[in-house]
Design a protein around this motif. Sequence first.
Motif, short mmCIF file in Angstrom:
data_model
loop_
_atom_site.label_atom_id
_atom_site.label_comp_id
_atom_site.label_asym_id
_atom_site.label_seq_id
_atom_site.Cartn_x
_atom_site.Cartn_y
_atom_site.Cartn_z
N ILE A 60 0.79 -1.07 -0.05
CA ILE A 60 -0.16 0.13 -0.10
C ILE A 60 1.09 0.98 -0.34
O ILE A 60 0.79 2.13 -0.87
CB ILE A 60 -1.50 0.22 1.83
CG1 ILE A 60 -1.95 -1.37 1.29
CG2 ILE A 60 -1.29 1.66 1.34
CD1 ILE A 60 -2.82 -1.47 2.52
N LYS A 61 2.05 0.59 0.76
CA LYS A 61 2.57 2.33 1.36
C LYS A 61 3.08 2.30 -0.15
O LYS A 61 3.73 4.02 -0.93
CB LYS A 61 3.41 2.23 2.14
CG LYS A 61 3.03 2.39 3.43
CD LYS A 61 4.17 2.27 4.44
CE LYS A 61 3.19 2.12 5.80
NZ LYS A 61 4.20 1.75 6.51
N ARG A 64 0.97 3.79 -2.94
CA ARG A 64 0.79 5.48 -2.41
C ARG A 64 2.07 6.15 -2.53
O ARG A 64 2.22 7.54 -2.67
CB ARG A 64 0.33 5.83 -1.04
CG ARG A 64 -1.16 4.86 -1.21
CD ARG A 64 -1.33 5.59 0.68
NE ARG A 64 -1.28 7.06 1.19
CZ ARG A 64 -1.13 7.71 2.66
NH1 ARG A 64 -0.77 7.03 2.89
NH2 ARG A 64 -1.09 8.23 2.25
N ARG A 66 3.99 5.62 -5.17
CA ARG A 66 4.18 6.04 -6.86
C ARG A 66 6.28 5.79 -6.88
O ARG A 66 6.23 5.32 -7.86
CB ARG A 66 4.74 7.04 -7.09
CG ARG A 66 3.11 7.83 -7.17
CD ARG A 66 3.10 8.90 -7.86
NE ARG A 66 1.77 9.60 -7.75
CZ ARG A 66 0.96 10.02 -8.48
NH1 ARG A 66 0.68 10.17 -9.46
NH2 ARG A 66 -0.37 10.46 -7.56
N SER A 70 0.06 0.07 -9.11
CA SER A 70 -1.21 -1.27 -8.41
C SER A 70 -1.66 -1.76 -9.88
O SER A 70 -2.20 -3.10 -9.53
CB SER A 70 -2.88 -0.52 -8.45
OG SER A 70 -3.18 0.20 -9.58
N LEU A 99 -6.41 1.31 -0.94
CA LEU A 99 -6.03 2.54 -2.03
C LEU A 99 -7.45 3.28 -2.36
O LEU A 99 -7.41 4.42 -2.78
CB LEU A 99 -5.40 2.13 -3.21
CG LEU A 99 -3.72 1.73 -2.44
CD1 LEU A 99 -3.09 0.30 -3.95
CD2 LEU A 99 -3.01 2.92 -2.12
N MET A 102 -8.59 5.48 -0.23
CA MET A 102 -7.72 7.02 -0.30
C MET A 102 -7.58 7.39 -2.03
O MET A 102 -6.70 8.78 -1.87
CB MET A 102 -6.61 6.65 0.16
CG MET A 102 -6.38 5.66 1.24
SD MET A 102 -4.96 5.18 1.13
CE MET A 102 -4.22 5.79 3.79
N CYS A 104 -6.94 7.11 -4.70
CA CYS A 104 -5.36 6.34 -5.02
C CYS A 104 -5.78 5.06 -6.14
O CYS A 104 -5.05 4.74 -7.07
CB CYS A 104 -4.05 5.27 -4.38
SG CYS A 104 -3.84 6.97 -3.00
#
Length: 168
Positions: A60-61, A64, A66, A70, A99, A102, A104
């Motif tokens: 996930i980090k 987020r 980049r 995904s 995501l 969020m 994203c």
Amino acid sequence: EIQRARSELAAASDLLKHRRESAARSLGGSLRIMSPLEVRFTHASISFCFREGGRIDDVIKKIRGREMSSESLPMMEVVEHDGLVYSLSNRRLFVLRVLANMDCVGEIPVAVFDRQSDRVQRRRDGQTKWDRSLSTRNAGQSVVAGRCGVCGVKHQSEFHSLHHVSTR
């Protein structure tokens, strides 16, 4: 110049769609584009580590931040059951729901399988994949932490509160 760039982008998009459709078909499914928030969990609990190693929170980090896309995750495999869509890829669904909450990730490609397909009916230990998978106690709305199959520890995710559909 702008027109050429638009044409190249459209061609790349068509190629990506064709590759995704081919990937879904090669698994015995069909391609659908949908929000991860429309997909439900089959499991009641999941390990917060991937089988290949690595923790869900780290993925996930990275997405987020980049450092990772995904789209580099394998396509989720889903099954329609009682008018709802359930995932056979519960850890990926957790990542993608967090995501999505969020902002994203939007819609994603999924491989949709019929409940009677070979993929879903594959037997192990006397049970089909579907029967082994469907352990949800809340119609797949959320999951809890389970014991990690890699290290044996029961991890929690710092993003756990963001995997629910109701957070939007």
